[in-house]
Design a protein around this motif. Structure first.
Motif, PDB file in Angstrom:
ATOM      1  N   LEU A 138       0.834  -1.201   0.000  1.00 38.25           N
ATOM      2  CA  LEU A 138       0.000   0.000   0.000  1.00 38.25           C
ATOM      3  C   LEU A 138       0.869   1.251   0.000  1.00 38.25           C
ATOM      4  O   LEU A 138       0.619   2.201  -0.761  1.00 38.25           O
ATOM      5  N   PHE A 139       1.881   1.266   0.841  1.00 37.86           N
ATOM      6  CA  PHE A 139       2.775   2.429   0.897  1.00 37.86           C
ATOM      7  C   PHE A 139       3.514   2.607  -0.431  1.00 37.86           C
ATOM      8  O   PHE A 139       3.591   3.720  -0.964  1.00 37.86           O
ATOM      9  N   ALA A 195      -4.437   1.487  -9.056  1.00 38.18           N
ATOM     10  CA  ALA A 195      -5.163   0.208  -9.039  1.00 38.18           C
ATOM     11  C   ALA A 195      -4.537  -0.753  -8.037  1.00 38.18           C
ATOM     12  O   ALA A 195      -5.248  -1.447  -7.292  1.00 38.18           O
ATOM     13  N   ALA A 196      -3.207  -0.802  -8.005  1.00 50.55           N
ATOM     14  CA  ALA A 196      -2.538  -1.655  -7.017  1.00 50.55           C
ATOM     15  C   ALA A 196      -2.812  -1.169  -5.597  1.00 50.55           C
ATOM     16  O   ALA A 196      -3.002  -1.968  -4.671  1.00 50.55           O
ATOM     17  N   TYR A 197      -2.850   0.143  -5.421  1.00 52.50           N
ATOM     18  CA  TYR A 197      -3.170   0.717  -4.106  1.00 52.50           C
ATOM     19  C   TYR A 197      -4.573   0.310  -3.671  1.00 52.50           C
ATOM     20  O   TYR A 197      -4.782  -0.116  -2.532  1.00 52.50           O
ATOM     21  N   ASN A 198      -5.535   0.432  -4.570  1.00 54.85           N
ATOM     22  CA  ASN A 198      -6.915   0.086  -4.221  1.00 54.85           C
ATOM     23  C   ASN A 198      -7.060  -1.401  -3.918  1.00 54.85           C
ATOM     24  O   ASN A 198      -7.794  -1.786  -3.002  1.00 54.85           O
ATOM     25  N   ILE A 218      -0.248   4.811   5.695  1.00 51.51           N
ATOM     26  CA  ILE A 218       0.833   4.033   6.278  1.00 51.51           C
ATOM     27  C   ILE A 218       2.040   4.932   6.492  1.00 51.51           C
ATOM     28  O   ILE A 218       2.474   5.628   5.564  1.00 51.51           O
ATOM     29  N   LEU A 219       2.556   4.937   7.720  1.00 54.92           N
ATOM     30  CA  LEU A 219       3.792   5.662   7.984  1.00 54.92           C
ATOM     31  C   LEU A 219       4.944   5.030   7.214  1.00 54.92           C
ATOM     32  O   LEU A 219       4.953   3.827   6.962  1.00 54.92           O
ATOM     33  N   ARG A 220       5.909   5.844   6.861  1.00 50.49           N
ATOM     34  CA  ARG A 220       7.040   5.338   6.072  1.00 50.49           C
ATOM     35  C   ARG A 220       7.769   4.240   6.853  1.00 50.49           C
ATOM     36  O   ARG A 220       8.270   4.466   7.948  1.00 50.49           O
ATOM     37  N   PRO A 221       7.830   3.032   6.300  1.00 51.89           N
ATOM     38  CA  PRO A 221       8.537   1.959   7.001  1.00 51.89           C
ATOM     39  C   PRO A 221      10.042   2.147   6.911  1.00 51.89           C
ATOM     40  O   PRO A 221      10.531   2.957   6.114  1.00 51.89           O
TER      41      PRO A 221
END
Length: 415
Positions: A138-139, A195-198, A218-221
């Motif tokens: 997601l990030f 699309a990948a995010y969704n 999402i916080l930056r990992p």
């Protein structure tokens, strides 16, 4: 007009994002495990299995037998009937198992509790690992979509400026066409990333029991996870911590107990209890006593049950060997993938995406001032997208391999 549409679209996307609650990867995994709607049913299996343990230690239900009849008494001398009357018999018998069969049934039922707990632990570890992997995806998809949208907006803005100027020959129009074509490609990349995010977002919301469109930020990992232990160490952890192996071993123990129970079932249970018989003819007869009965193990019909239990135990041994081989192959493959991607990331600067983003922004300013040609400008913009995609995808794959290893070795904090 196109620039205004892009600006309004960016504002529409950014406005709800600002109101989102930011979650770290670990917080997201905990939220998914806590809110998953399927987990409560798996947790209920433990209480049901514990009920089975309590029932396994109880005696069998007593049996009651009632006989009704008619008694007729004839004289043995002359055959004259002396009298007749009703007769009945009542007995209450309690089956009592011995030879250690009740403890064996209790142990088998306790194994069901162990299997239920292992199933829940495996579900939690797998669910948390999937949530972390989706969080990384997601990030990465969000970062890639933002970068592609920025490049597309930047190129369309420049194309609009070139067209608005008084053309001095065909060069400005050709440059505007090149920028338009590059913007179309960047918008395609942005659409694919969105699309990948969704897809990742909808799966995450389904796992945590939230409405599918609910947004998550999402916080930056971290740029890279810690180094991986040697694969032999991981193999030892897999042997003692993998939930699938532990479940198969528990099932194998149960099958061994089932073999012993089938062997002991050859000797039947003893049924014992009081009985009362009353008959009334010429006189009234009442008999009270204790009755005991059992089976005679003469024909050994239980031999088939023993063979069936031993066959299942052999199948369990074969399944354990095949599963161990499959899990070790997956562990070695994930460890090799982890190390390969770690080595690739180690060769790249840690701030490579930020560096290329700054260079791309500088190239935009330089092109507007006429300091760099169009080819360099376009190459720099597309190079930023390619470099960022490579870094993000490699990091996401690295974290996914780590989560797979974490699940294979028992779902601990560190694989």
């Amino acid at each position: 007009m196109i620039r205004m549409i892009c600006l309004f679209a960016a504002i529409a996307v950014a406005a709800p994002a600002a109101a989102q609650t930011a979650l770290s990867i670990d917080a997201l995994a905990a939220d998914v495990v806590a809110g998953n709607p399927e987990r409560q049913y798996l947790a209920r299996q433990i209480s049901l299995a514990q009920t089975g343990v309590a029932a396994a230690g109880r005696l069998a239900d007593p049996e009651i037998s009632v006989d009704f009849g008619e008694k007729r008494t004839d004289s043995p001398l002359n055959g004259q009937r002396l009298g007749d009357g009703p007769a009945f018999a009542v007995s209450i018998l309690q089956p009592i198992e011995f030879n250690g069969r009740i403890p064996l049934r209790n142990a088998i039922a306790q194994g069901n509790v162990t299997l239920a707990r292992l199933g829940l632990a495996q579900f939690d570890a797998t669910l948390a690992g999937r949530a972390r992997s989706l969080g990384y995806r997601l990030f990465a998809a969000g970062e890639r979509a933002d970068a592609a949208a920025a490049v597309a907006a930047r190129m369309r803005s420049l194309a609009a400026v070139l067209v608005a100027r008084d053309p001095a020959g065909p060069a400005p129009r050709l440059e505007a066409a090149v920028l338009e074509a590059s913007a179309i490609n960047a918008e395609r990349i942005a659409a694919e990333a969105q699309a990948a995010y969704n897809a990742a977002l909808y799966e995450l919301n389904g796992l945590r029991g939230q409405p599918f469109p609910a947004r998550v930020r999402i916080l930056r990992p971290p740029s890279a996870p810690p180094p991986l232990p040697d694969v032999t160490v991981l193999a030892d952890r897999l042997e003692v911590g993998n939930f699938e192996l532990l479940a198969l071993k528990a099932q194998l123990d149960q099958q061994g107990l089932a073999v012993r129970l089938a062997e002991k079932s050859r000797v039947g249970a003893i049924t014992i209890g009081p009985y009362l018989t009353r008959e009334r003819g010429d006189v009234r007869d009442t008999i009270a006593g204790v009755r005991a009965q059992t089976t005679i193990p003469l024909w050994n019909r239980q031999e088939g049950d023993v063979a069936t239990a031993e066959s299942r135990a052999a199948q369990g041994e074969a399944a354990l060997i095949a599963t161990r081989r499959r899990l070790l192959a997956s562990l070695h493959a994930d460890a090799a993938l982890y190390r390969a991607r770690s080595e690739a990331l180690a060769k790249w600067p840690g701030d490579a995406p930020q560096h290329f983003a700054e260079v791309a922004a500088g190239a935009d300013r330089a092109y507007r001032l006429g300091a760099v040609p169009l080819a360099t400008y376009v190459q720099m913009q597309t190079g930023w997208l390619d470099a960022q995609t490579a870094v993000l995808e490699t990091r996401a794959g690295l974290w996914e391999a780590r989560e797979n290893i974490r699940i294979l070795t028992g779902g601990g904090e560190q694989p």
